[in-house]
Design a protein around this motif. Structure first.
Motif, PDB file in Angstrom:
ATOM      1  N   HIS A 138      -9.456   1.938   5.866  1.00  0.00           N
ATOM      2  CA  HIS A 138      -9.610   1.090   4.526  1.00  0.00           C
ATOM      3  C   HIS A 138      -8.446   0.057   4.292  1.00  0.00           C
ATOM      4  N   ARG A 161      -6.870   9.664  -1.321  1.00  0.00           N
ATOM      5  CA  ARG A 161      -6.194   8.727  -2.077  1.00  0.00           C
ATOM      6  C   ARG A 161      -4.833   7.822  -1.916  1.00  0.00           C
ATOM      7  N   TYR A 162      -5.005   6.762  -2.250  1.00  0.00           N
ATOM      8  CA  TYR A 162      -3.881   5.847  -2.055  1.00  0.00           C
ATOM      9  C   TYR A 162      -3.688   4.736  -2.981  1.00  0.00           C
ATOM     10  N   ALA A 163      -2.583   3.879  -2.932  1.00  0.00           N
ATOM     11  CA  ALA A 163      -2.528   2.772  -4.195  1.00  0.00           C
ATOM     12  C   ALA A 163      -2.341   1.434  -3.445  1.00  0.00           C
ATOM     13  N   LEU A 164      -2.567   0.544  -4.103  1.00  0.00           N
ATOM     14  CA  LEU A 164      -2.431  -0.810  -3.675  1.00  0.00           C
ATOM     15  C   LEU A 164      -1.790  -1.536  -4.899  1.00  0.00           C
ATOM     16  N   ALA A 185      -7.679  -3.799   3.370  1.00  0.00           N
ATOM     17  CA  ALA A 185      -7.200  -4.265   2.278  1.00  0.00           C
ATOM     18  C   ALA A 185      -5.729  -5.220   2.569  1.00  0.00           C
ATOM     19  N   HIS A 227     -11.665  13.301  -2.514  1.00  0.00           N
ATOM     20  CA  HIS A 227     -11.462  11.936  -1.771  1.00  0.00           C
ATOM     21  C   HIS A 227      -9.979  11.945  -1.362  1.00  0.00           C
ATOM     22  N   ALA A 231       0.835  -1.301   0.049  1.00  0.00           N
ATOM     23  CA  ALA A 231      -0.039   0.084  -0.008  1.00  0.00           C
ATOM     24  C   ALA A 231       0.775   1.194  -0.069  1.00  0.00           C
ATOM     25  N   ARG A 259      -7.114   4.089  -5.390  1.00  0.00           N
ATOM     26  CA  ARG A 259      -8.226   3.965  -4.656  1.00  0.00           C
ATOM     27  C   ARG A 259      -8.296   5.616  -4.187  1.00  0.00           C
ATOM     28  N   VAL A 305      -8.234   6.527   5.558  1.00  0.00           N
ATOM     29  CA  VAL A 305      -7.478   5.620   4.841  1.00  0.00           C
ATOM     30  C   VAL A 305      -6.636   4.228   5.556  1.00  0.00           C
ATOM     31  N   ASP A 332      -3.871  -0.756  -8.217  1.00  0.00           N
ATOM     32  CA  ASP A 332      -5.288  -0.276  -7.929  1.00  0.00           C
ATOM     33  C   ASP A 332      -5.098   1.119  -7.273  1.00  0.00           C
ATOM     34  N   VAL A 351     -10.947   7.376  -1.310  1.00  0.00           N
ATOM     35  CA  VAL A 351     -11.833   6.845  -0.024  1.00  0.00           C
ATOM     36  C   VAL A 351     -12.430   8.048   0.522  1.00  0.00           C
TER      37      VAL A 351
END
Length: 246
Positions: free
Chosen positions: A22, A197-200, A26, A195, A4, A213, A19, A211, A215
């Motif tokens: 969330h 934001r973050y990435a996976l 994840a 929103h 993440a 994302r 986040v 991905d 949130v």
């Protein structure tokens, strides 16, 4: 392996908490934070406390350097008197870059070659952010060693690019979805939505998947914090993901 990626929280603890919640679902193997952690018109100390307790792999962004160097920008000036000695000690100990996944992943704030202020993927000469030409991006990859994935932040724009077999990922900003700046030229950065934001990233047999994302959280609460600090343009961006028209 699942990684993440967070960046550019800018002291917005309300967004960060959303986040973090969330992320529990994840269930990544590792979380990396790309810097610009606490400088912003929100809750710098509370955000620093939460980030320190989380123990994520964390690097310094330009705002960490500016905090330590007595930078006078509005976000740093707001954060500095609200931080404790323990916060500054933590910030001072953060590295500028990291390698993960046995060297396969390289993490930086700006770009590997240009440091914490260089835009890795964006061209802003028009006054707005567009994807930079491939050759311009390639020239900024010096210093990544054998890495095939580069994680970068700084521009607050969620984006994935692929240049000469190198995957480049910007997760976007957790806490500040839009801003304007005068360097290197006057320009506006807008993510288009408020929103967090973050990435996976996940390593598959065929390569790395990404991905990006977005949130939802209590945008209004964060906007009111910015208003109390006199940062009305930031408040507008937190409600809309855009900068107010001049």
């Amino acid at each position: 392996m699942r990684i993440a990626v967070l960046s550019d929280v800018h002291g917005n603890r309300v967004a960060l908490e959303a986040v973090v919640e969330h992320l529990r679902r994840a269930n990544p193997d590792v979380v990396v934070n790309l810097g610009d952690l606490v400088s912003g018109p929100f809750d710098p100390a509370g955000c620093a406390d939460l980030l320190m307790s989380l123990g994520h792999e964390t690097i310094a962004g330009n705002h960490e350097r500016q905090l330590l160097e007595s930078g006078t920008g509005a976000s740093d000036a707001f954060a500095r008197p609200r931080l404790t000695e323990a916060h500054f000690k933590w910030i001072a100990g953060l590295p500028a870059t990291l390698t993960l996944a046995d060297g396969e992943v390289f993490a930086c704030h700006g770009s590997p070659a240009g440091g914490d202020l260089e835009y890795m993927l964006e061209d802003v000469r028009s006054g707005r952010a567009t994807l930079a030409p491939e050759d311009a991006i390639l020239g900024k990859l010096t210093g990544i060693g054998d890495a095939r994935v580069v994680l970068c932040g700084h521009t607050h724009i969620p984006r994935v690019a692929y240049v000469r077999d190198v995957l480049i990922v910007n997760p976007g900003s957790v806490g500040m979805p839009a801003y304007s700046d005068d360097m290197p030229v006057a320009h506006v950065i807008e993510s288009g939505a408020p929103h967090a934001r973050y990435a996976l990233l996940e390593k598959l047999s065929s390569g790395w998947s990404v991905d990006l994302r977005a949130v939802p959280y209590d945008f209004g609460l964060a906007a009111r914090q910015a208003e109390q600090a006199g940062r009305y343009e930031v408040s507008y961006s937190l409600r809309t993901g855009r900068m107010p028209a001049e």
